[in-house]
Design a protein around this motif. Sequence first.
Motif, PDB file in Angstrom:
ATOM      1  N   UNK A 157       0.834  -1.211   0.000  1.00  9.83           N
ATOM      2  CA  UNK A 157       0.000   0.000   0.000  1.00  9.83           C
ATOM      3  C   UNK A 157       0.863   1.254   0.000  1.00  9.83           C
ATOM      4  N   UNK A 158       1.888   1.272   0.821  1.00 14.14           N
ATOM      5  CA  UNK A 158       2.765   2.447   0.906  1.00 14.14           C
ATOM      6  C   UNK A 158       3.506   2.705  -0.396  1.00 14.14           C
ATOM      7  N   UNK A 159       4.065   1.657  -0.981  1.00  9.52           N
ATOM      8  CA  UNK A 159       4.773   1.830  -2.252  1.00  9.52           C
ATOM      9  C   UNK A 159       3.825   2.281  -3.359  1.00  9.52           C
ATOM     10  N   UNK A 160       2.616   1.736  -3.353  1.00  7.82           N
ATOM     11  CA  UNK A 160       1.643   2.139  -4.376  1.00  7.82           C
ATOM     12  C   UNK A 160       1.300   3.620  -4.255  1.00  7.82           C
ATOM     13  N   UNK A 174      10.349  -2.177  -9.419  1.00  6.26           N
ATOM     14  CA  UNK A 174      11.729  -2.134  -8.914  1.00  6.26           C
ATOM     15  C   UNK A 174      11.771  -1.891  -7.410  1.00  6.26           C
ATOM     16  N   UNK A 175      10.940  -0.944  -6.953  1.00 10.23           N
ATOM     17  CA  UNK A 175      10.893  -0.658  -5.516  1.00 10.23           C
ATOM     18  C   UNK A 175      10.436  -1.880  -4.728  1.00 10.23           C
ATOM     19  N   UNK A 176       9.426  -2.593  -5.249  1.00 11.57           N
ATOM     20  CA  UNK A 176       8.956  -3.795  -4.575  1.00 11.57           C
ATOM     21  C   UNK A 176      10.068  -4.841  -4.513  1.00 11.57           C
ATOM     22  N   UNK A 177      10.768  -5.041  -5.634  1.00 12.69           N
ATOM     23  CA  UNK A 177      11.838  -6.039  -5.665  1.00 12.69           C
ATOM     24  C   UNK A 177      12.902  -5.744  -4.609  1.00 12.69           C
ATOM     25  N   UNK A 178      13.287  -4.471  -4.486  1.00 14.92           N
ATOM     26  CA  UNK A 178      14.286  -4.096  -3.482  1.00 14.92           C
ATOM     27  C   UNK A 178      13.770  -4.332  -2.062  1.00 14.92           C
ATOM     28  N   UNK A 179      12.559  -3.885  -1.798  1.00 16.25           N
ATOM     29  CA  UNK A 179      11.994  -4.014  -0.449  1.00 16.25           C
ATOM     30  C   UNK A 179      11.716  -5.465  -0.089  1.00 16.25           C
TER      31      UNK A 179
END
Length: 194
Positions: A157-160, A174-179
């Motif tokens: 939710x936060x990344x979205x 990309x952000x999801x993959x890193x996190x």
Amino acid sequence: MYRRDRARLPAAERRRQIVEVTTRLIAERGFWGLSMQDVADGCGLTVPGLLHHVGSKDGLLVAVLDRRDEEDMRSVFEQAPTSLRETCAALVRRNAAQPEIVRLFAVLEAESLTPDHPAHTYFSQRQQRTVEMLSELAEGEAEDPAALARQIVALMDGLQLQWLRYPESVDLVSEWDLASARLFVPVAEEGRTP
């Protein structure tokens, strides 16, 4: 004004048409800008005819939300993920391909925090179902599967929200993959201190 097409469609097909027209209109105008007359016109129905299929404006909103969830789950599981991490990555890829739908959901979910919102119960139950489903998938992958499930939901939710606000600089996948590399730590490593 639209011409009313009096062709009778099977109930399931008519409902699908109503949900598609409503989804488009909500994406354009928001839920509060949605008029039952516009939905009826877009489907070639009268308002009473529309209400026969959906019951109320609130019922129409829930039908749109349910359809979106069904389509997302079908899309994710067609990719045949074999782990919790793969399932989450598939969902993030799906969401990255439909920013307007994700924006619609984010706005409605925030609005529905007030108990009198027509989707309040829907989003509350959806959150519980999501955490339960992710908890089941996390069995054996985390010491506390429910905690991991809540963290996944919070992170997604936060990344979205960041991606929707800053699409030019935030790449959701990309952000999801890193996190997720930090989030999905094997159970054996969870107890270790860095």
